[in-house]
Design an enzyme around this catalytic site. Structure first.
Site, PDB file in Angstrom:
ATOM      1  CE  LYS A  71      11.210  -5.439  -2.145  1.00  0.00           C
ATOM      2  NZ  LYS A  71      10.269  -5.672  -1.027  1.00  0.00           N
ATOM      3  NE  ARG A 115      10.217  -4.588   3.005  1.00  0.00           N
ATOM      4  CZ  ARG A 115       9.239  -3.985   2.378  1.00  0.00           C
ATOM      5  NH1 ARG A 115       8.030  -3.886   2.944  1.00  0.00           N
ATOM      6  NH2 ARG A 115       9.433  -3.482   1.165  1.00  0.00           N
ATOM      7  CB  VAL A 142       1.337 -14.924   2.248  1.00  0.00           C
ATOM      8  CG1 VAL A 142       0.885 -16.135   1.454  1.00  0.00           C
ATOM      9  CG2 VAL A 142       1.276 -13.659   1.377  1.00  0.00           C
ATOM     10  CD  GLN A 143       3.121  -9.308   3.542  1.00  0.00           C
ATOM     11  OE1 GLN A 143       3.666  -9.312   4.639  1.00  0.00           O
ATOM     12  NE2 GLN A 143       3.775  -9.008   2.433  1.00  0.00           N
ATOM     13  N   GLY A 223      -2.239  -3.214   4.500  1.00  0.00           N
ATOM     14  CA  GLY A 223      -2.747  -3.707   3.227  1.00  0.00           C
ATOM     15  C   GLY A 223      -2.621  -2.748   2.062  1.00  0.00           C
ATOM     16  CB  ALA A 224      -3.223   0.868   1.723  1.00  0.00           C
ATOM     17  CG  ASP A 225       0.196  -3.021  -1.986  1.00  0.00           C
ATOM     18  OD1 ASP A 225      -0.942  -2.713  -2.432  1.00  0.00           O
ATOM     19  OD2 ASP A 225       0.709  -4.135  -2.172  1.00  0.00           O
ATOM     20  CE  LYS A 229      -4.118  -2.930  -3.516  1.00  0.00           C
ATOM     21  NZ  LYS A 229      -3.129  -4.018  -3.274  1.00  0.00           N
ATOM     22  CB  SER A 296       3.437  -0.111   7.180  1.00  0.00           C
ATOM     23  OG  SER A 296       4.544  -0.769   6.609  1.00  0.00           O
TER      24      SER A 296
END
Length: 331
Positions: A71, A115, A142-143, A223-225, A229, A296
């Site tokens: 990706k 996913r 959107v998530q 949310g934390a990516d 965050k 996640s």
């Protein structure tokens, strides 16, 4: 042989959520057993454009099927205002592991949403109470849509409470689901007192505290990516049973990244990785388990597993557009 081109609508149509959830669970298991390869996510920083590129390659073997892919994704915050383009654009290259033939090129943005929801569903299946019927959503972006779509595959969700500061976004979420669920707007605490909660916000100052959840709530912290965050208060995390997707990613950019680097949390506070629950090396929820948290960050093996589902279903249904990418038809 031809390569299959799948746009966002094709991906959405062929990413059947029940199959994606199953594939993501198998991917977590393969990762834990060592039957996968997933090099670290690599970055190309472009400060002159206020953006970056990220490459996420992976291979996995579930025993029944194997798959490989890459990706290529970005984050360009100025895109909507300056170029009328999304902040995030993703492209997935899905390849045959045996020959390296490019089987498909597909939209990676829709794939990521599917996913990500499926990963939360896998965690929910292992960590939420068996009779969970209510779900809270903190953040109606959107998530949030695929969170509900996926989690309702593993629990009989009836009531949904959505909390967001943006009334229009909240109403859009309600309108999208009010034919399927008893869905309403509510406070963060009302959402947090549901059986299952998914937090999908980009905040850096925690917005969900210990008093905002029930005694046995399961939280999917999605949310934390990125570094810094942080959606859940330290006191909440300290008391919860924490399950992560990957130690390196979660301690660097997941929900636990801030308290981990400040010394508030340590490895002893982490119950295990989701793959350990899938293969049975660590316990899932028991009668004595209280609040649980799934941190996640999103793994490349998830993208490959979801792409496998999309590709197989697209072939079965004759969806997408075929083209001779590398000229083998003329050989």
């Amino acid at each position: 042989m031809n390569t299959l081109l799948l746009d966002s609508n094709d991906v959405d149509e062929n990413a059947r959520m029940s199959a994606v959830v199953e594939a993501i669970e198998e991917a977590f298991g393969a990762f834990e057993r060592g039957d996968s390869q997933m090099p670290a996510k690599s970055y190309i920083d472009l400060p002159q454009y206020n953006g970056d590129f990220r490459s996420m390659p992976a291979y996995l073997d579930t025993g029944e099927w194997d798959a490989a892919g890459l990706k290529w994704v970005n984050v360009h915050p100025d895109n909507p205002e300056k170029h009328e383009l999304p902040t995030v654009l993703g492209t997935m290259i899905y390849s045959d592991p045996e020959t390296a033939f490019p089987l498909a090129i597909m939209d990676g943005t829709a794939l990521t949403m599917k996913r990500t929801g499926a990963a939360a569903a896998v965690a929910t299946d292992y960590l939420a109470v068996e009779d969970a019927t209510s779900m809270g959503i903190v953040g109606a972006g959107v998530q949030s849509y695929t969170q509900l779509e996926a989690i309702s595959e593993v629990r009989p969700i009836e009531e949904v409470v959505v909390a967001d500061k943006d009334d229009e976004r909240t109403q859009a979420f309600i309108d999208a689901f009010d034919d399927e669920f008893d869905v309403r707007a509510g406070s963060i605490s009302e959402a947090g007192h549901c059986d299952v909660v998914s937090t999908v916000t980009p905040v850096e100052n925690p917005i969900v505290g210990p008093d905002d959840v029930a005694d046995h709530t399961h939280i999917n912290a999605m949310g934390a990516d990125a570094e810094g965050k942080h959606e859940l208060a330290d006191d909440l995390l300290r008391e919860a049973t924490i399950v992560i997707d990957d130690h390196e990613q979660c301690t660097h950019s997941g929900e636990i990244n801030v308290p981990y680097h400040e010394g508030v949390l340590s490895d002893s506070d982490i119950h295990g990785e989701i793959g350990e629950l899938v293969v049975g090396d660590k316990a899932a929820r028991t009668d004595d388990t209280g609040v649980t948290v799934f941190d996640s960050t999103g793994l490349a093996i998830q993208d490959v597993a979801a792409a496998h589902v999309v590709y197989e279903h697209a072939l079965e249904n004759d969806n997408g557009t075929t083209f001779d990418l590398i000229g083998v038809d003329g050989v």
